[in-house]
Design a protein around this motif. Structure first.
Motif, mmCIF file in Angstrom:
data_model
loop_
_atom_site.group_PDB
_atom_site.id
_atom_site.type_symbol
_atom_site.label_atom_id
_atom_site.label_comp_id
_atom_site.label_asym_id
_atom_site.label_seq_id
_atom_site.Cartn_x
_atom_site.Cartn_y
_atom_site.Cartn_z
ATOM 1 N N GLN E 128 -7.233 3.748 0.158
ATOM 2 C CA GLN E 128 -5.888 3.913 -0.877
ATOM 3 C C GLN E 128 -4.866 5.111 -0.701
ATOM 4 O O GLN E 128 -3.574 4.578 -0.796
ATOM 5 N N VAL E 129 -5.269 6.159 -0.372
ATOM 6 C CA VAL E 129 -4.205 7.126 0.253
ATOM 7 C C VAL E 129 -4.990 7.900 1.143
ATOM 8 O O VAL E 129 -6.100 8.121 1.220
ATOM 9 N N GLN E 136 -3.553 18.342 -1.128
ATOM 10 C CA GLN E 136 -2.929 17.112 -1.374
ATOM 11 C C GLN E 136 -3.593 16.057 -1.938
ATOM 12 O O GLN E 136 -3.170 15.514 -2.873
ATOM 13 N N TYR E 143 -1.918 13.844 -10.579
ATOM 14 C CA TYR E 143 -0.768 12.877 -10.709
ATOM 15 C C TYR E 143 -1.251 11.719 -11.637
ATOM 16 O O TYR E 143 -0.618 11.165 -12.630
ATOM 17 N N ASP G 43 8.935 7.103 -7.948
ATOM 18 C CA ASP G 43 9.627 6.783 -6.562
ATOM 19 C C ASP G 43 9.493 7.725 -5.607
ATOM 20 O O ASP G 43 9.255 7.657 -4.372
ATOM 21 N N ILE G 45 6.794 10.404 -5.637
ATOM 22 C CA ILE G 45 5.653 10.981 -5.419
ATOM 23 C C ILE G 45 5.228 11.048 -4.264
ATOM 24 O O ILE G 45 4.280 11.939 -3.661
ATOM 25 N N GLU G 48 6.584 13.657 -2.506
ATOM 26 C CA GLU G 48 6.269 15.078 -3.022
ATOM 27 C C GLU G 48 5.023 15.517 -2.365
ATOM 28 O O GLU G 48 4.869 16.728 -2.046
ATOM 29 N N LEU G 50 3.005 14.039 0.497
ATOM 30 C CA LEU G 50 3.008 13.618 1.784
ATOM 31 C C LEU G 50 4.034 14.398 2.795
ATOM 32 O O LEU G 50 4.148 14.197 3.843
ATOM 33 N N PRO G 56 12.970 4.545 4.282
ATOM 34 C CA PRO G 56 12.785 4.117 2.990
ATOM 35 C C PRO G 56 11.581 3.036 2.783
ATOM 36 O O PRO G 56 11.059 3.323 1.737
ATOM 37 N N VAL G 57 11.153 2.372 3.935
ATOM 38 C CA VAL G 57 10.000 1.563 3.420
ATOM 39 C C VAL G 57 8.749 2.346 3.529
ATOM 40 O O VAL G 57 7.799 2.170 2.986
ATOM 41 N N LEU G 58 8.806 3.357 4.685
ATOM 42 C CA LEU G 58 7.605 4.405 4.514
ATOM 43 C C LEU G 58 7.518 5.306 3.352
ATOM 44 O O LEU G 58 6.512 5.534 2.875
ATOM 45 N N ASP G 60 8.492 4.383 0.230
ATOM 46 C CA ASP G 60 8.062 3.384 -0.655
ATOM 47 C C ASP G 60 6.437 3.406 -0.346
ATOM 48 O O ASP G 60 5.870 3.210 -1.376
ATOM 49 N N ASP G 61 6.098 3.215 0.786
ATOM 50 C CA ASP G 61 4.576 2.792 1.054
ATOM 51 C C ASP G 61 3.884 4.137 0.699
ATOM 52 O O ASP G 61 2.725 3.998 -0.139
ATOM 53 N N SER G 64 3.783 3.928 -3.391
ATOM 54 C CA SER G 64 3.072 3.097 -4.068
ATOM 55 C C SER G 64 1.685 3.419 -3.661
ATOM 56 O O SER G 64 0.853 2.757 -4.496
ATOM 57 N N SER G 65 1.392 4.164 -2.561
ATOM 58 C CA SER G 65 -0.069 4.310 -2.416
ATOM 59 C C SER G 65 -0.834 5.206 -3.582
ATOM 60 O O SER G 65 -1.943 5.071 -4.020
ATOM 61 N N HIS H 117 11.623 -4.808 0.249
ATOM 62 C CA HIS H 117 10.658 -3.765 0.363
ATOM 63 C C HIS H 117 10.543 -3.046 -0.836
ATOM 64 O O HIS H 117 9.328 -2.468 -1.150
ATOM 65 N N LYS H 121 6.968 -3.078 -3.147
ATOM 66 C CA LYS H 121 6.126 -2.199 -2.499
ATOM 67 C C LYS H 121 4.763 -1.936 -3.100
ATOM 68 O O LYS H 121 3.785 -1.587 -2.247
ATOM 69 N N GLU H 122 4.145 -2.078 -4.322
ATOM 70 C CA GLU H 122 2.817 -2.008 -4.551
ATOM 71 C C GLU H 122 2.260 -3.266 -4.183
ATOM 72 O O GLU H 122 0.895 -2.769 -3.863
ATOM 73 N N ASN H 125 1.462 -2.448 -0.404
ATOM 74 C CA ASN H 125 0.735 -1.242 -0.099
ATOM 75 C C ASN H 125 -0.854 -2.115 -0.279
ATOM 76 O O ASN H 125 -1.805 -1.657 0.170
#
Lengths: 147, 147, 147, 147, 147, 147, 147, 147
Positions: E128-129, E136, E143, G43, G45, G48, G50, G56-58, G60-61, G64-65, H117, H121-122, H125
């Motif tokens: 998942q992560v 991290q 969170y 949006d 996290i 923050e 990683l 932007p796609v990455l 978001d990914d 969302s993970s 995207h 995004k969720e 993912n």
């Protein structure tokens, strides 16, 4: 693609025959499963196999152990379950089959006359589709395999 | 260790009260769950929350959506389910609760008068225990926690 | 963190007492569950609750319906199952509890004298741990909660 | 519709042959699965594949790892399980197969002589059907596929 | 609300200590579970309980049966699993714990140095992560419980 | 009866070919499934479908998303999983496939050289069968379908 | 008895606050769970934790993970899920949470303005209860715990 | 080996046709399943079977009960699910199908234009594979069955 359809419900009227014939006439790829429809045989199957039982409760238990064997095996094979309730009988075993289907996450089509809406309201609320006639149930199934 | 016990079945007699009081008197570590026992409130809860419905079928559907919400959540929490059937009512929702319990692999104790043995034979055959009185059901539960 | 441990197996010797006392002495956070250990009571519980049965088979069925109720509920609560086999008894119900645990994906600790290795080889092969004494089983459980 | 039937139980008598031949004579759509019936081969299969083992316990463990592989794969394919117990053997592995079937929610037919009713009472109580002869078990299966 | 967190991965460095201390300092409601961290004890636990084994393969099998008992029980209790991979070891058991978590539908947080991205790409894709440091991973867990 | 067999493990040697040819020669009813065996194609499939990726980590993630798609679908269809470990590679994805099989309750046959017994001890302990050569694995599978 | 309630749906209005305050005022034994409600934080996290992502796609990914980690863990703990849809947003993640709840057999209460009945008709049909306001949802939950 | 592929998503464009024709041209062993693609028929199927409904909400509920019946049955048969999102529609039912697939542990291939995207995004993912065109989805499926 073939659909396996379990027909739960009263065995005193010919509604299963109706559905099967209509499906056959339209050449639908449906296989129908269901309980023993010969009522006397269904009531006596326990004693037929296990011999004379000491009292009516034990006769019933013997019969229902064989009938439940049949239901369990065939319900496991079904893609969808149709349960029909009529005005005349208590049909607790029909409810049991319907609820088993729901709990196994198999979709349920409930057929019941409008007069029964109140006592059947909880089951109706859980069913995927509620109709009033066997023909409507067949229409719904036919829709599933339309291209 | 606490046991969660769902009491399915008719809401017209005081059998739940009987069980609860007996359990309390003996200081048993049992938590009892069950449906709304005020029949009128149970029938009207849909309209109470969602407002006046256009016809009786929709009123029933609204009510049963809320009642099923209650049953589903509480049944999920139960360790064991007791289902009582009496002579007077059709109680299809009781059967539904009983069959849901079975399908969720929660053990079922069936309480029914001997007169009902024939129509309830399939359910009786699936139940873990079949008794005739609420007191017998409580005895069975008490036995579980004896050292 | 507390562990719930079901102790399946013969009720004719005091092996459960041994484990419980050793756990208590070491102040381990273990809750022990298990079958009725009073053999006569276990054999008679069916008639005690349901009344005199017509024959020994029915007496046994009545008793086992109550004993299975107990086992099912308690096994569902267990984190791990210990099954002890001795030289003297057939203990088919112990095997049933052990296999139920395996099928529910609960880890199984098998205790058996070396003399029984041949008849128990399939069960031993499925068990997570095989030991010869109750004390070894307790050592294994203690290891789980060591920091 | 074909039924897959796993035949668990003693491999020292020819009961499986009896059932298979009767089914064949009546042209029933049944596929029979089961354990290795050659006892010596079953005991030696571990060493046959893995080579000579240092002691009898390890020889047994090697054999049972292969035999359990067979049972697990074939039991997964079964629609219903028949377990036969005779008077002579401990048959703990039969109980294990029977209990696995129950836990996988596959219906179980138990065949046992009446003399064994007491030690097998818990398993009998869990089985869907209890009979005394292989022929009765076959009759029950035949009933499932009657139109 | 408390979170149960299983910390899978190498037991040769002090990364678990780091996470536990950071969580304690911030007073987070986290309970940490994990394998035996004393490597020698983990390798010897089989012989410690079961006695001297005839060869290294059997010594390893004895030890891993006890260690797998621990992992299975604790993994069953976890809400989320963290798996840390370092550059030095093969850590097949870490992968096994990670994949077990995935198959049990428990979310997985993978910690690995960027250098390991290629050999761990399939596991990373399922996690998942994916992060690079224990800190991290803790941030991600923190969170979850922020209001 | 056909068996579906997933062959997890290194794609650098020809062990799959060996098993497939031996099975074919003996006319065994086995269908073999497995990962893409062309290593370069497996590493590049992400970019082949999704286009050039910005960096090696993303290239790997793209490839493994497609490779995991393949594994998931084919593993779901398998009756049994064989996982082969060799001396040369880390093969974390093999472990992942093996552990997924275990968690899905599909039996696992582990093939590994004796030299790897220590690092693979936890997985070996969970596997249903542990052998050293592909030929031994095939023998075990053949035994399953012997009459 | 405490109920865990997951509140899925838009994070742009204060509907969660409304429900929580009403529940508190009436001293109801409800614990509310839900997504991060600070939209910007939600949006960001991913970055923050990683670090800066290449596009932007990455970004978001990555976000969302972490957000899916939160949802998965908290949804697993919920007894019931409420999903609110408003007129303004697409809220695909709300639908995902709602459908996950359904598939996990957790009952769903859907809150939506009547104007949305057409696009939400399939989800409404699957929900256990459909209402138009947060207050109605709370009334339904309160009904569950009435004696 | 045949793959069953459910095609969830908008029914306003001809993307399903595209995939089916390409698969046919390449003679791929794929069976495609999906929703009713005739939009008007899909919206009216409830009234077609159940008769004129009193208002638009009830018309929608009737239609969606039949459409959900179709989706549930066909999704249960699928090995893999493709969900396509376009720029024009809200497609909450597509999300529902996608999330149901995920919760049933069936792998999901998401097709969406890059512009979407952020709102997706969720779901992206959680999907096993994310692509931008139907052709890319087909390439991924084709890869699964390459030798």
């Amino acid at each position: 693609m073939e659909l396996m359809i379990y027909l739960a419900g009263e065995i005193h009227s010919n509604w299963r025959q109706q559905i099967k014939e209509a499906a056959k006439k339209q050449d639908l790829p449906f296989v129908f499963l269901g309980p023993m429809e010969d009522h006397t045989r269904s009531d006596n199957i326990g004693e037929e196999i296990l011999g004379k039982q000491p009292d009516p409760v034990l006769k019933d238990d013997a019969a229902s152990s064989i009938n439940n064997l049949r239901t369990t095996i065939l319900l496991n094979k079904a893609d969808v379950v149709i349960a029909l309730f009529g005005l005349q009988y208590k049909q607790w075993n029909t409810t049991m089959d319907a609820a088993s289907a729901l709990a196994l996450q198999k979709p349920l089509i409930l057929i019941r006359p409008k007069e029964l809406h109140h006592p059947l309201k909880e089951l109706a609320n859980k069913a995927q589709v509620v109709v009033e006639t066997p023909d409507q149930a067949l229409q719904a199934l036919k829709y599933i395999i339309e291209a």
